[in-house]
Design an enzyme around this catalytic site. Sequence first.
Site, PDB file in Angstrom:
ATOM      1  N   HIS A  31      -4.941  32.325  46.611  1.00  0.00           N
ATOM      2  CA  HIS A  31      -4.821  33.445  45.674  1.00  0.00           C
ATOM      3  C   HIS A  31      -6.004  33.452  44.704  1.00  0.00           C
ATOM      4  O   HIS A  31      -6.510  32.394  44.315  1.00  0.00           O
ATOM      5  CB  HIS A  31      -3.530  33.329  44.859  1.00  0.00           C
ATOM      6  CG  HIS A  31      -2.307  33.144  45.698  1.00  0.00           C
ATOM      7  ND1 HIS A  31      -1.899  34.061  46.637  1.00  0.00           N
ATOM      8  CD2 HIS A  31      -1.402  32.140  45.748  1.00  0.00           C
ATOM      9  CE1 HIS A  31      -0.791  33.633  47.213  1.00  0.00           C
ATOM     10  NE2 HIS A  31      -0.474  32.468  46.697  1.00  0.00           N
TER      11      HIS A  31
ATOM     12  N   GLU B  36       0.617  29.337  40.751  1.00  0.00           N
ATOM     13  CA  GLU B  36       2.035  29.130  41.013  1.00  0.00           C
ATOM     14  C   GLU B  36       2.358  27.641  40.999  1.00  0.00           C
ATOM     15  O   GLU B  36       1.461  26.793  40.890  1.00  0.00           O
ATOM     16  CB  GLU B  36       2.418  29.741  42.361  1.00  0.00           C
ATOM     17  CG  GLU B  36       1.691  29.130  43.548  1.00  0.00           C
ATOM     18  CD  GLU B  36       1.930  29.906  44.833  1.00  0.00           C
ATOM     19  OE1 GLU B  36       2.981  29.678  45.460  1.00  0.00           O
ATOM     20  OE2 GLU B  36       1.056  30.729  45.202  1.00  0.00           O
TER      21      GLU B  36
ATOM     22  N   HIS C 275      -3.239  26.655  50.451  1.00  0.00           N
ATOM     23  CA  HIS C 275      -1.905  26.054  50.474  1.00  0.00           C
ATOM     24  C   HIS C 275      -1.023  26.721  51.523  1.00  0.00           C
ATOM     25  O   HIS C 275      -1.293  27.837  51.968  1.00  0.00           O
ATOM     26  CB  HIS C 275      -1.240  26.181  49.108  1.00  0.00           C
ATOM     27  CG  HIS C 275      -1.031  27.598  48.665  1.00  0.00           C
ATOM     28  ND1 HIS C 275      -2.023  28.335  48.049  1.00  0.00           N
ATOM     29  CD2 HIS C 275       0.038  28.441  48.780  1.00  0.00           C
ATOM     30  CE1 HIS C 275      -1.571  29.552  47.783  1.00  0.00           C
ATOM     31  NE2 HIS C 275      -0.307  29.642  48.225  1.00  0.00           N
TER      32      HIS C 275
ATOM     33  N   ARG D  58      -4.785  35.681  53.302  1.00  0.00           N
ATOM     34  CA  ARG D  58      -4.300  34.855  54.402  1.00  0.00           C
ATOM     35  C   ARG D  58      -5.490  34.240  55.133  1.00  0.00           C
ATOM     36  O   ARG D  58      -6.409  34.933  55.544  1.00  0.00           O
ATOM     37  CB  ARG D  58      -3.434  35.696  55.334  1.00  0.00           C
ATOM     38  CG  ARG D  58      -2.587  34.893  56.308  1.00  0.00           C
ATOM     39  CD  ARG D  58      -1.662  35.792  57.121  1.00  0.00           C
ATOM     40  NE  ARG D  58      -0.663  36.447  56.283  1.00  0.00           N
ATOM     41  CZ  ARG D  58      -0.572  37.763  56.126  1.00  0.00           C
ATOM     42  NH1 ARG D  58      -1.412  38.564  56.746  1.00  0.00           N
ATOM     43  NH2 ARG D  58       0.358  38.279  55.358  1.00  0.00           N
TER      44      ARG D  58
END
Length: 319
Positions: free
Chosen positions: A100, A118, A175, A195
Amino acid sequence: MYHEPIFLEPVFQERIWGGEKLKEKYGYPIPSKQTGEAWVISAHPNGPSQIKNGPLKGKTLAEAWEDYGKLFNKDTDNKEEYPLLVKLLDANANLSVQVHPDDTYAREVEGVPYGKTECWYVVSAEPDAELIIGHHATSRDELQQMMQSGEWDALLKRVPVQAGDFVHVPSGTIHAIGSGIVILETQQSSDITYRVYDYDRTDAAGNKRDLHLEKAAQVTTVPDNRAALIEHAEDKQGDLSIKRLVEDPYFTVEHWKLNGATENKLEVDFLQVSVLEGKGDIIVEGKTFNLEKGMHFILPHTVKDYRFDGELELVVSWV
């Protein structure tokens, strides 16, 4: 207005890698056998939570944030969106490997308010379950070359995990959640993902999902030298044990385990609470609200004092 918790309904998201554990573990009315996510505290337009109780019952958290800012100690001139998003994820199969962007890249390139940092609390994990966290490339050129040539085993760092583990995933971290894991994710309120690798899977129509290798290479942190799993000290306060899991510019997250009762004061703008296990009560201004696993709520700024009672395992977070 609210002198009580604001309870929220989860919003379910079907995913190619989803399963049925959210129904099995929490009794949620999931829409299918491929339910990957429950957005349990969300004001994001792709899945805003609905309020279950009180004068705003039936409204979304996004509407409450917009129209009743005092509940969150929000300045009336603050035009930013609700900052956090909490999810439960059931990885019945491997999630795609992804990364991200940070806030600056998200705003300048994608035109959205937040990038995505996150963190994951592992609720359950099957034997031999593992996460992908980070990479072995020493330069951006090497990262791009390994991505383009598909050297995934050499590139990706894998970490075995078990229930109770916690992982901080800053923006720029490659991740993926492996199969057999249920996590509670606390993140910036963003749904932007690049992705990197998807195991060459196809959907029902035989199509592979899009990859975003160019943008992924631009936003990935290189080199990646951080530790994936960190031990956390426990602070015992009477019947309550607290672990501070992470404190970064976007959120603070703690794990609370209660066996008895505890008195608390709300000393932040608002508190997000997820009940992972157990049963008990929260008492606010003499009014008792029953709690059980799978419940998620916000303690608004209009609540000053509250008390938990019972045997409860909670994850709490705030900005």
